[in-house]
Design a protein around this motif. Structure first.
Motif, PDB file in Angstrom:
ATOM      1  N   LEU A  15     -20.677 -46.927  13.456  1.00 37.48           N
ATOM      2  CA  LEU A  15     -19.482 -46.398  12.807  1.00 37.48           C
ATOM      3  C   LEU A  15     -19.824 -45.064  12.150  1.00 37.48           C
ATOM      4  O   LEU A  15     -20.747 -44.986  11.345  1.00 37.48           O
ATOM      5  N   HIS A  16     -19.084 -44.013  12.519  1.00 37.22           N
ATOM      6  CA  HIS A  16     -19.365 -42.668  12.024  1.00 37.22           C
ATOM      7  C   HIS A  16     -18.279 -42.196  11.056  1.00 37.22           C
ATOM      8  O   HIS A  16     -17.090 -42.355  11.325  1.00 37.22           O
ATOM      9  N   PHE A  17     -18.714 -41.593   9.959  1.00 37.75           N
ATOM     10  CA  PHE A  17     -17.809 -40.953   9.016  1.00 37.75           C
ATOM     11  C   PHE A  17     -18.045 -39.448   9.081  1.00 37.75           C
ATOM     12  O   PHE A  17     -19.117 -38.970   8.711  1.00 37.75           O
ATOM     13  N   VAL A  18     -17.051 -38.697   9.565  1.00 37.92           N
ATOM     14  CA  VAL A  18     -17.182 -37.244   9.588  1.00 37.92           C
ATOM     15  C   VAL A  18     -17.132 -36.733   8.157  1.00 37.92           C
ATOM     16  O   VAL A  18     -16.237 -37.097   7.393  1.00 37.92           O
ATOM     17  N   PRO A  19     -18.097 -35.895   7.726  1.00 38.32           N
ATOM     18  CA  PRO A  19     -18.144 -35.465   6.328  1.00 38.32           C
ATOM     19  C   PRO A  19     -16.945 -34.621   5.924  1.00 38.32           C
ATOM     20  O   PRO A  19     -16.536 -33.712   6.629  1.00 38.32           O
ATOM     21  N   SER A  20     -16.369 -34.968   4.766  1.00 35.38           N
ATOM     22  CA  SER A  20     -15.293 -34.157   4.192  1.00 35.38           C
ATOM     23  C   SER A  20     -15.569 -33.898   2.725  1.00 35.38           C
ATOM     24  O   SER A  20     -15.052 -32.961   2.135  1.00 35.38           O
ATOM     25  N   VAL A  21     -16.368 -34.760   2.117  1.00 38.36           N
ATOM     26  CA  VAL A  21     -16.814 -34.580   0.739  1.00 38.36           C
ATOM     27  C   VAL A  21     -18.332 -34.709   0.749  1.00 38.36           C
ATOM     28  O   VAL A  21     -18.962 -34.794   1.785  1.00 38.36           O
ATOM     29  N   ALA A  28     -14.148 -42.331  11.879  1.00 37.80           N
ATOM     30  CA  ALA A  28     -13.054 -41.756  11.096  1.00 37.80           C
ATOM     31  C   ALA A  28     -13.097 -40.262  11.384  1.00 37.80           C
ATOM     32  O   ALA A  28     -14.062 -39.578  11.025  1.00 37.80           O
ATOM     33  N   PHE A  29     -12.053 -39.761  12.039  1.00 38.75           N
ATOM     34  CA  PHE A  29     -12.076 -38.446  12.662  1.00 38.75           C
ATOM     35  C   PHE A  29     -11.016 -37.514  12.094  1.00 38.75           C
ATOM     36  O   PHE A  29     -10.016 -37.966  11.538  1.00 38.75           O
ATOM     37  N   ASN A  30     -11.221 -36.199  12.307  1.00 36.18           N
ATOM     38  CA  ASN A  30     -10.111 -35.275  12.090  1.00 36.18           C
ATOM     39  C   ASN A  30      -9.259 -35.229  13.360  1.00 36.18           C
ATOM     40  O   ASN A  30      -9.669 -35.689  14.426  1.00 36.18           O
ATOM     41  N   THR A  31      -8.059 -34.705  13.243  1.00 32.58           N
ATOM     42  CA  THR A  31      -7.114 -34.716  14.361  1.00 32.58           C
ATOM     43  C   THR A  31      -7.662 -33.995  15.586  1.00 32.58           C
ATOM     44  O   THR A  31      -7.625 -34.509  16.706  1.00 32.58           O
ATOM     45  N   PHE A  32      -8.190 -32.791  15.377  1.00 28.23           N
ATOM     46  CA  PHE A  32      -8.687 -32.013  16.509  1.00 28.23           C
ATOM     47  C   PHE A  32      -9.858 -32.715  17.180  1.00 28.23           C
ATOM     48  O   PHE A  32      -9.948 -32.761  18.406  1.00 28.23           O
ATOM     49  N   GLY A  33     -10.778 -33.264  16.374  1.00 29.35           N
ATOM     50  CA  GLY A  33     -11.924 -33.964  16.941  1.00 29.35           C
ATOM     51  C   GLY A  33     -11.489 -35.117  17.821  1.00 29.35           C
ATOM     52  O   GLY A  33     -12.063 -35.355  18.890  1.00 29.35           O
TER      53      GLY A  33
END
Length: 312
Positions: free
Chosen positions: A39-45, A93-98
């Motif tokens: 499970l991957h969490f794309v960094p945002s903070v 957990a992704f951003n829209t573009f990704g």
């Protein structure tokens, strides 16, 4: 036996053991301790914030599904896209573009979308210094604008579409890399305006409004940012970020994980954890079709997903 021969034999045995371990892991059933769900969490903070709160999430999932999990915080969403292609990512957990790129390349599937402050959609914003004299979007013509990065939906694609729709040509564009960097550049007067994510303000326990847009990211550094930097305009709405699953995972596994995630965010610790990580207040089920408007937007700005990655 000579010492050289002994060392050679040990090296061979170690290599065989590593190879055997790797083969065992690859053949182990997904969800086991030998081959956990990745499970991957794309960094945002800050990565430490994600790491601390994701441990709570991992514990909950392992108690409420029959699977074991491994949580990773990669350096960029591009790394996660490629991980779906090599089966090193099962859920993200992704951003829209990704997500759009991962779906195009590897068939990754959106199964959930996040909710922030009761909204399943989001907007971008143009921000300017309060003393800039810029009062409307049309005033950005001939100005220097800071964006996040070419593959950022709220920090580039949505605001570029706004400029294109209004026929506005700017003098210069720069990419700051992160939303907080854009805010800082505007605050310091390094650019005339900037584009970042927008979230509507919330209210604290006393009913006082608290800003939730990108300006909040620099409030420790610039306590007066809310007064010095103002919102010029907002974009159209797009569906919030998805939670994405690898196409080849079994439907049974996908459904069990989806149900556990939905239940987790309804617990007090779940609400706290996801709010700390992504500002999420809830999640709901979603499908790939929910992101058709985002695909259309990318085409409208005259690019495709691969082109935007290459711009970086």
């Amino acid at each position: 036996m000579s010492s050289i021969l002994k060392r050679t034999l040990v090296a061979v045995l170690v290599s065989v053991a590593v190879l055997f371990t790797g083969c065992t892991r690859n053949k182990a059933e997904l969800g086991t301790a030998e081959n956990p769900v990745k499970l991957h969490f794309v960094p945002s903070v800050d990565a430490k914030v994600i790491e601390d709160n994701s441990k709570i999430f991992k514990d909950y999932l392992e108690k409420n599904t029959p699977y074991k999990y491994e949580i990773t915080i990669p350096q960029s969403f591009i790394a996660v896209v490629e991980a779906f292609g090599t089966k090193r990512a099962d859920v993200a957990a992704f951003n829209t573009f990704g997500y759009i790129l991962a779906h195009e390349k590897y068939g990754a599937e959106a199964r959930l979308t996040v909710i922030r402050h009761g909204l399943s959609t989001y907007q971008s914003q143009f921000i300017v210094r309060a003393d800039s004299g810029i009062k409307k979007v049309e005033d950005l013509a001939g100005k220097k604008i800071a964006f996040v990065e070419p593959a950022s939906t709220s920090g580039y694609l949505l605001p570029i579409k706004t400029l294109k729709d209004k026929g506005i040509t700017v003098k210069e564009t720069v990419f700051a890399g992160k939303h907080d960097n854009v805010v800082s550049m505007v605050y310091q007067g390094q650019v005339d305006a900037g584009a970042t994510f927008y979230s509507p303000p919330s209210k604290d326990d006393k009913g006082v409004e608290v800003i939730e847009d990108a300006r909040r990211l620099v409030m420790t550094q610039y306590p007066d940012v809310e007064k010095k930097v103002t919102i010029l305009s907002l974009s159209e709405h797009l569906m919030n970020d998805p939670i994405v699953f690898r196409k080849e995972m079994s439907e049974e596994m996908k459904n069990q994980i989806v149900d556990a995630m939905l239940a987790f965010v309804q617990t007090p610790e779940g609400v706290e954890a996801f709010k700390a990580i992504y500002g999420i207040t809830a999640i709901k089920k979603a499908t790939d079709a929910d992101y058709d408007s985002a695909r259309a937007m990318i085409k409208e700005v005259g690019a495709n997903a691969e082109d935007l990655v290459r711009k970086k």
